[in-house]
Design an enzyme around this catalytic site. Structure first.
Site: not given
Ligand code: AHR
Length: 510
Positions: A247, A295, A30, A352, A175-176, A75
């Protein structure tokens, strides 16, 4: 005194789950912190090539054989103008990057990233902005990237020096979008409508693409799994995958509980599969929706430091987790979980790749090195290609704060028919007790052990630094095969990679 428990396993070439999609060993870059600037790209670094890419980082990425890299966010993509990152560098605007509150110089954009991907030998999974933008920006972007020529956007790509289309196959629809922190956050209905219309337009430009709709940001979101159900109600026939993000953290230093985290990931995957299948049934559809776990990682070590960062600086050290040995064990068990779901999880991206919650760390103008989590990721990526087999495991169990019946031993097995190789990935996540494991391998007659790698350390908190690789695998595992049974003592807190090969192949070649 340390006791030795017993476990048993049966593996058989008939017990197939599915062919492993190599993209489960994907990763993510990212425009965040020092992932791009100071990570993959640093023109003033002594090891930079003529395009500004760090060759030392390229080599470490190549060592992982990463098949796909998600880009440019995250993000960040939810307010990104892809046009800012193409064309002459001196004309590119500096922008406020709102997601991480930094300055984006746009020195690296789509074309440079595609060059880097080619250099490291990976495919790109591109995300479009469905936060502040929509159908038009997405269809122009795919025309720029994938259309051969003769139109405004494809000719602009040519003018920028890229005669051939980039042929990007896999695209993320935002994304999200379920997260209130997301720029342009939407309700599931708002997102579902925008995603399906964007998908239709993108497919009109290039019908060969595959599309990923946003699932929940994590399984504890209040809207999970209703978000998935509603999103898929709108998009089911137009998308190929639904995304999952997760996560892990060990803030209370409860390592037994932390190391059982794969059970939570397993249950998350199962719930998403059920939700997909429910919508499939409701729609009387013949199509199977697959999962893109795009992710996943450990993320918590850097929380305090990231808060101290001055806003509106260029490439500050954000989300720089320094991983320890227990993180590597957890990462190994999460990779085992993907292999066990090889029939539905077709893409997964370790988030990442460089500096930002990453297996590779760099110093600006200095060294690059492997974090602890590099190793299980590398082992599965290198040796986990083929058919995922279902091992039948009988293991002793233990309980932790959040989980009951946690097996000491967890394992995934991959059979590579072409090379006549089988690899067993085995973890013992118990804090104190080693396990004597016997595994019935009779279905692999004439196979012998060619390697038993072990990642172990007596300090769960040991980290790797640029000077010292404290945590790295050794090749002295003790597995042996006698009369169709593989035996090994699996040390407590160890990650094991046992590779077997057909002896006949070796002798024929000799
Ligand atoms: O990977 C870091 C961030 O985590 C990503 O930008 C976002 O998608 C997620 O919340």
């Amino acid at each position: 005194m340390t006791t030795i428990k017993k476990a048993s396993m049966v593996i058989d070439k008939q017990f197939t789950i599915a062919e492993v999609d190599k993209r489960i060993y994907g990763s993510f870059i990212e425009h965040l912190g020092r992932a791009v600037y100071g990570g993959i790209y640093e023109p003033t670094h002594p090891k930079a090539d003529e395009h500004g890419f760090r060759q030392d980082v390229v080599e470490l990425v190549q060592g992982l054989q990463v098949p796909i890299v998600r880009y440019p966010g995250g993000n960040m993509v939810s307010a990104y103008h892809w046009e800012d990152g193409v064309g002459p560098k001196e004309e590119r605007p500096r922008r406020l990057e709102l997601a991480w509150r930094t300055i984006e110089t746009n020195e690296v954009g789509t074309n440079e990233f595609m060059d880097w991907a080619q250099k490291v030998g990976t495919e790109v999974m591109m995300a479009v902005n469905l936060g502040t933008r929509g159908i038009d920006a997405a269809r122009n972007f795919i025309e720029y990237c994938n259309h051969p020529g003769g139109t405004y956007w494809s000719d602009l790509r040519k003018k920028h020096g890229y005669e051939q289309p980039h042929a990007i196959k896999t695209w993320c629809l935002g994304n999200e979008m379920d997260g209130p922190w997301q720029i342009g956050h939407k309700t599931a209905d708002e997102y579902g409508r925008l995603a399906v219309e964007t998908a239709k337009a993108m497919r009109l430009v290039d019908p060969s693409i595959e599309l990923v709709a946003c699932g929940s940001s994590h399984s504890k979101m209040p809207t999970f799994p209703e978000w998935e159900a509603t999103t898929l109600e709108h998009t089911y026939e137009q998308v190929d995958y639904i995304s999952l993000h997760q996560y892990f953290a060990n803030p209370d230093n409860d390592s037994a509980n932390y190391l059982a985290g794969a059970l939570q990931m397993d249950s998350f995957i199962k719930t998403v599969i059920s939700t997909c299948d429910y919508i499939k049934a409701k729609k009387r559809s013949k199509k199977q929706m697959n999962l893109s776990f795009d992710e996943w990682n450990v993320w918590y070590h850097s929380h305090r430091d990231s808060k101290k960062i001055e806003p509106w600086t260029i490439a500050p050290p954000q989300l720089e987790d320094h991983y320890n040995f227990e993180d590597a064990l957890l990462v190994g068990s999460l990779l085992i979980t993907f292999l066990k779901h090889a029939d539905r999880v077709k893409v997964a991206c370790l988030a990442q790749l460089v500096n930002v919650i990453a297996p590779i760390m760099t110093e600006n103008n200095g060294a690059a090195w492997k974090q602890t989590i590099y190793y299980p990721y590398m082992h599965t990526s290198l040796f986990g290609r083929g058919v995922s087999l279902q091992p039948v495991i009988t293991s002793p169990l233990f309980d932790t704060k959040d989980f009951t019946d946690v097996p000491y031993i967890d394992s995934a097995v991959v059979y590579n028919e072409e090379h006549e190789e089988v690899t067993l990935f085995i973890i013992n996540r118990h804090l104190e007790e080693s396990v004597h494991l016997t595994c019935d391998v009779r279905s692999f007659e004439n196979y012998e052990i060619i390697e038993h790698l072990v990642l172990e350390h007596d300090d769960l908190k040991a980290v790797n630094t640029k000077q010292h690789q404290k945590v790295k695998p050794h090749p002295n595992g003790n597995a042996e095969i006698k009369d169709g049974t593989l035996e090994t003592l699996v040390s407590h807190l160890s990650w094991n990679v046992i590779r077997m090969k057909n002896k006949k192949i070796g002798s024929i070649l000799l």
